[in-house]
Write a protein that holds these residues in place. Structure first.
Motif, short mmCIF file in Angstrom:
data_model
loop_
_atom_site.label_atom_id
_atom_site.label_comp_id
_atom_site.label_asym_id
_atom_site.label_seq_id
_atom_site.Cartn_x
_atom_site.Cartn_y
_atom_site.Cartn_z
N TYR A 126 0.82 -1.20 0.00
CA TYR A 126 0.00 0.00 0.00
C TYR A 126 0.87 1.26 0.00
N THR A 127 0.56 2.18 -0.90
CA THR A 127 1.21 3.49 -0.91
C THR A 127 0.42 4.44 0.00
N PRO A 128 1.02 5.58 0.37
CA PRO A 128 0.25 6.56 1.15
C PRO A 128 -1.05 6.97 0.47
N LEU A 129 -1.02 7.15 -0.84
CA LEU A 129 -2.24 7.53 -1.55
C LEU A 129 -3.34 6.51 -1.35
N GLN A 130 -2.98 5.24 -1.39
CA GLN A 130 -3.98 4.18 -1.23
C GLN A 130 -4.56 4.16 0.19
N LEU A 163 -8.29 3.21 -7.50
CA LEU A 163 -9.70 3.16 -7.89
C LEU A 163 -10.34 1.83 -7.47
N HIS A 164 -9.57 0.75 -7.57
CA HIS A 164 -10.05 -0.54 -7.08
C HIS A 164 -10.42 -0.44 -5.60
N LEU A 165 -9.53 0.17 -4.82
CA LEU A 165 -9.74 0.25 -3.38
C LEU A 165 -10.95 1.12 -3.04
N ALA A 166 -11.13 2.20 -3.80
CA ALA A 166 -12.30 3.06 -3.58
C ALA A 166 -13.59 2.27 -3.83
N ALA A 167 -13.60 1.49 -4.92
CA ALA A 167 -14.79 0.69 -5.25
C ALA A 167 -14.99 -0.43 -4.23
N LYS A 168 -13.89 -1.07 -3.85
CA LYS A 168 -13.96 -2.18 -2.90
C LYS A 168 -14.54 -1.75 -1.56
N ALA A 174 -13.81 9.28 -2.29
CA ALA A 174 -12.53 9.04 -2.95
C ALA A 174 -12.74 8.81 -4.44
N PHE A 175 -13.78 8.06 -4.78
CA PHE A 175 -14.08 7.75 -6.17
C PHE A 175 -14.29 9.03 -6.98
N GLU A 176 -15.01 9.98 -6.41
CA GLU A 176 -15.31 11.23 -7.11
C GLU A 176 -14.06 12.06 -7.37
N VAL A 177 -13.06 11.93 -6.50
CA VAL A 177 -11.80 12.64 -6.70
C VAL A 177 -10.93 11.92 -7.72
N LEU A 178 -10.91 10.60 -7.65
CA LEU A 178 -10.01 9.81 -8.48
C LEU A 178 -10.40 9.80 -9.95
N GLN A 191 -10.66 1.14 -20.32
CA GLN A 191 -9.73 0.56 -19.37
C GLN A 191 -10.36 0.44 -17.99
N VAL A 192 -11.08 1.50 -17.58
CA VAL A 192 -11.76 1.48 -16.28
C VAL A 192 -12.78 0.36 -16.24
N LYS A 193 -13.57 0.22 -17.30
CA LYS A 193 -14.58 -0.84 -17.36
C LYS A 193 -13.94 -2.21 -17.28
N LYS A 194 -12.81 -2.37 -17.98
CA LYS A 194 -12.12 -3.66 -17.98
C LYS A 194 -11.62 -4.02 -16.59
N GLU A 195 -11.10 -3.02 -15.87
CA GLU A 195 -10.57 -3.26 -14.53
C GLU A 195 -11.65 -3.77 -13.57
N PHE A 196 -12.88 -3.31 -13.77
CA PHE A 196 -13.96 -3.63 -12.83
C PHE A 196 -14.96 -4.65 -13.36
N SER A 197 -14.64 -5.27 -14.48
CA SER A 197 -15.60 -6.18 -15.11
C SER A 197 -15.92 -7.40 -14.26
N THR A 198 -14.99 -7.78 -13.36
CA THR A 198 -15.22 -8.97 -12.54
C THR A 198 -15.56 -8.63 -11.09
N SER A 199 -15.64 -7.33 -10.77
CA SER A 199 -15.93 -6.94 -9.40
C SER A 199 -17.44 -6.88 -9.18
N ARG A 200 -17.87 -7.13 -7.93
CA ARG A 200 -19.30 -7.21 -7.63
C ARG A 200 -19.79 -6.11 -6.70
N THR A 201 -18.94 -5.14 -6.39
CA THR A 201 -19.41 -4.06 -5.52
C THR A 201 -20.30 -3.12 -6.32
#
Length: 210
Positions: A126-130, A163-168, A174-178, A191-201
C-alpha cells in the motif's frame, strides 16, 4: 553500530550511551524539539547516519510524523531525505503513520522532499495515496494527486489500484476525486470498465456503466 569486538565493559558503556541517546531523541521527536535534535548532533555528529543504518524500527521521523510534529518532521526530511522511505516494524513509512494517526497537516509536506516518498510502498504494497483512498479524506487525496499524479496508477501486492480500493470500500468521496484524474492521465473509459468487469461491488458496477 557494531559492538561485538569491544571489551565487555566498553560494550556496556556504548550500549548504555546509545539507548540513552535514543530515549532522548524519541522524546525530542514526539514533542517537536528541533533544538534538542541539533544538540544531540553536536554531542555525536554521526547520530543521523547511525539511525539511517537501522532497519524496520521506529526512527525519529516516524515518531514525529505520528505525533503531528510538522516542523520537526520537515527539518529531519531536509537533513536526511532517505528517512522518508524507511519502514518501521509494522511495514509503515512516516507518511503512512501520519495518515493513520490523523495528522493530515504533516502529510502535504511529502513533495517537499520529492515525489519518491509519495510512491513508498508499505505493508501489503500500500502506498500513502492508497491509505488516503481507504480513509476517504478528500482534501488530502486531492493534494496527493496534485503533487504526484502518477501515483494513481500504483498497484498493491494484490494488483489493486487506488480506484479498485475506492470501489472495494464503496468510498464514493474518494471515487469522485479519483475518476477525473484518471481521465486526465489518459486512462480511457474502456480501461476502467475492464478493470472492474469482474468486481461485484455497487460502485464497481457503476464504473462499468460509464
Amino acid at each position: 553500530m557494531f559492538f561485538g569486538s569491544l571489551p565487555a565493559l566498553t560494550r556496556l558503556e556504548k550500549y548504555t550511551n546509545f539507548f540513552q541517546r535514543a530515549s532522548t531523541m524519541s522524546v525530542a521527536a514526539r514533542e517537536g524539539e528541533i533544538e534538542a535534535l541539533y544538540g544531540l548532533s553536536w554531542e555525536k555528529s554521526d547520530v543521523l547516519r547511525e539511525i539511517d543504518q537501522m532497519e524496520f524500527v521506529d526512527i525519529l521521523l516516524h515518531i514525529a510524523a505520528a505525533a503531528g510534529c510538522t516542523e520537526f518532521a520537515t527539518e529531519l526530511m531536509d537533513l536526511k531525505p532517505s528517512f522518508t522511505m524507511k519502514l518501521n516494524q509494522d511495514g509503515l513509512s512516516a507518511i503512512h503513520l501520519a495518515l493513520l494517526n490523523g495528522q493530515s497537516d504533516t502529510v502535504p509536506l511529502t513533495p517537499h522532499i520529492g515525489q519518491k516518498s509519495c510512491l513508498c510502498q508499505g505493508k501489503n504494497g500500500y502506498t500513502p495515496l492508497q491509505y488516503v483512498v481507504m480513509k476517504g479524506d478528500r482534501p488530502v487525496l486531492a493534494k496527493f494527486l496534485e503533487d504526484c499524479p502518477n501515483c494513481i496508477h500504483d498497484v498493491t501486492n494484490r494488483n489493486e489500484t487506488a480506484l479498485h480500493l475506492a470501489a472495494k470500500n464503496n468510498n464514493l468521496k474518494a471515487f469522485e476525486v479519483l475518476l477525473p484524474w484518471l481521465w486526465i492521465s489518459n486512462h480511457s473509459r474502456s480501461q476502467v470498465k475492464k478493470e472492474f468487469s469482474t468486481s461485484r461491488t455497487g460502485m464497481a458496477t457503476m464504473c462499468c456503466t460509464l
